[in-house]
Design a protein around this motif. Sequence first.
Motif, PDB file in Angstrom:
ATOM      1  N   UNK A   1      36.775  58.658  12.725  1.00  0.00           N
ATOM      2  CA  UNK A   1      36.010  57.787  13.609  1.00  0.00           C
ATOM      3  C   UNK A   1      36.951  57.170  14.635  1.00  0.00           C
ATOM      4  N   UNK A   2      36.378  56.837  15.779  1.00  0.00           N
ATOM      5  CA  UNK A   2      37.144  56.274  16.899  1.00  0.00           C
ATOM      6  C   UNK A   2      36.343  55.120  17.488  1.00  0.00           C
TER       7      UNK A   2
ATOM      8  N   UNK B   1      42.730  63.444  15.033  1.00  0.00           N
ATOM      9  CA  UNK B   1      43.814  62.598  14.545  1.00  0.00           C
ATOM     10  C   UNK B   1      44.589  61.882  15.648  1.00  0.00           C
ATOM     11  N   UNK B   2      44.277  62.109  16.919  1.00  0.00           N
ATOM     12  CA  UNK B   2      44.926  61.403  18.037  1.00  0.00           C
ATOM     13  C   UNK B   2      43.869  61.100  19.090  1.00  0.00           C
ATOM     14  N   UNK B   3      44.115  60.086  19.881  1.00  0.00           N
ATOM     15  CA  UNK B   3      43.211  59.823  21.002  1.00  0.00           C
ATOM     16  C   UNK B   3      43.987  59.122  22.107  1.00  0.00           C
ATOM     17  N   UNK B   4      43.474  59.251  23.334  1.00  0.00           N
ATOM     18  CA  UNK B   4      44.067  58.542  24.462  1.00  0.00           C
ATOM     19  C   UNK B   4      42.957  58.166  25.423  1.00  0.00           C
ATOM     20  N   UNK B   5      43.217  57.171  26.246  1.00  0.00           N
ATOM     21  CA  UNK B   5      42.236  56.714  27.224  1.00  0.00           C
ATOM     22  C   UNK B   5      42.767  56.937  28.624  1.00  0.00           C
TER      23      UNK B   5
ATOM     24  N   UNK C   1      35.373  50.912  22.066  1.00  0.00           N
ATOM     25  CA  UNK C   1      35.239  49.609  22.708  1.00  0.00           C
ATOM     26  C   UNK C   1      33.939  49.400  23.443  1.00  0.00           C
ATOM     27  N   UNK C   2      32.866  49.786  22.874  1.00  0.00           N
ATOM     28  CA  UNK C   2      31.561  49.612  23.505  1.00  0.00           C
ATOM     29  C   UNK C   2      30.946  50.954  23.819  1.00  0.00           C
ATOM     30  N   UNK C   3      29.654  51.041  23.652  1.00  0.00           N
ATOM     31  CA  UNK C   3      28.986  52.322  23.825  1.00  0.00           C
ATOM     32  C   UNK C   3      28.658  52.589  25.284  1.00  0.00           C
ATOM     33  N   UNK C   4      28.551  53.823  25.617  1.00  0.00           N
ATOM     34  CA  UNK C   4      28.087  54.255  26.930  1.00  0.00           C
ATOM     35  C   UNK C   4      27.539  55.666  26.817  1.00  0.00           C
ATOM     36  N   UNK C   5      28.420  56.657  26.591  1.00  0.00           N
ATOM     37  CA  UNK C   5      27.959  58.035  26.560  1.00  0.00           C
ATOM     38  C   UNK C   5      28.980  58.901  25.829  1.00  0.00           C
TER      39      UNK C   5
ATOM     40  N   UNK D   1      27.108  55.745  18.229  1.00  0.00           N
ATOM     41  CA  UNK D   1      26.084  54.750  17.933  1.00  0.00           C
ATOM     42  C   UNK D   1      26.324  53.500  18.773  1.00  0.00           C
ATOM     43  N   UNK D   2      25.365  52.576  18.724  1.00  0.00           N
ATOM     44  CA  UNK D   2      25.467  51.347  19.509  1.00  0.00           C
ATOM     45  C   UNK D   2      26.653  50.481  19.131  1.00  0.00           C
ATOM     46  N   UNK D   3      27.271  50.724  17.995  1.00  0.00           N
ATOM     47  CA  UNK D   3      28.444  49.945  17.597  1.00  0.00           C
ATOM     48  C   UNK D   3      29.704  50.367  18.344  1.00  0.00           C
ATOM     49  N   UNK D   4      29.606  51.399  19.219  1.00  0.00           N
ATOM     50  CA  UNK D   4      30.760  51.846  19.991  1.00  0.00           C
ATOM     51  C   UNK D   4      31.716  52.715  19.204  1.00  0.00           C
ATOM     52  N   UNK D   5      31.272  53.221  18.065  1.00  0.00           N
ATOM     53  CA  UNK D   5      32.113  54.078  17.229  1.00  0.00           C
ATOM     54  C   UNK D   5      31.660  55.526  17.396  1.00  0.00           C
TER      55      UNK D   5
END
Length: 161
Positions: free
Chosen positions: A78-79, A112-116, A82-86, A60-64
Amino acid sequence: MLVSDSIYFSPEVSHAAILADKSIKILKVDDGKELWVLPHPQKVLSVKFSSDKSRVASLAQDGIVRLWDVATGRQLEFYDVGGFANLGDFHPQGQSIFALSKDKKIHSLVLANSKSIASNASVRSLVFLPNGQSFAGICDDKTLKIWNINNGNVEKEFVAT
């Protein structure tokens, strides 16, 4: 009357996700029965089904990025990207999904994990390659890049001429 911005189908076309401003309606395709309405605080931009159609990811537009259980309609995780894009694709085995943010990062969201992973240009779209070990993205700098999932390194880069 149903007013929709977009419609997305599960891989086997058994379920549909219909975007309606701040919600997603999950329907069974064979009989049109509405299973769930998944609420969001801001406009929904994108939806993806996992390959086994057990989960839906939404952005959504909230970047979540929100991960939903199709069988129960419950939000699983939910993750904040830091801002929406795609929203990119689910991994072929369904254990992760990619999200692309305006700050030129590719977010690998693993249950349960994430990385950038940093990119030197904004990434417009992203898909997993059939080997399940790499993903490809189209970037604003007119390149196609292939990254390694495990280490985040660019394996190949092609420049449009």
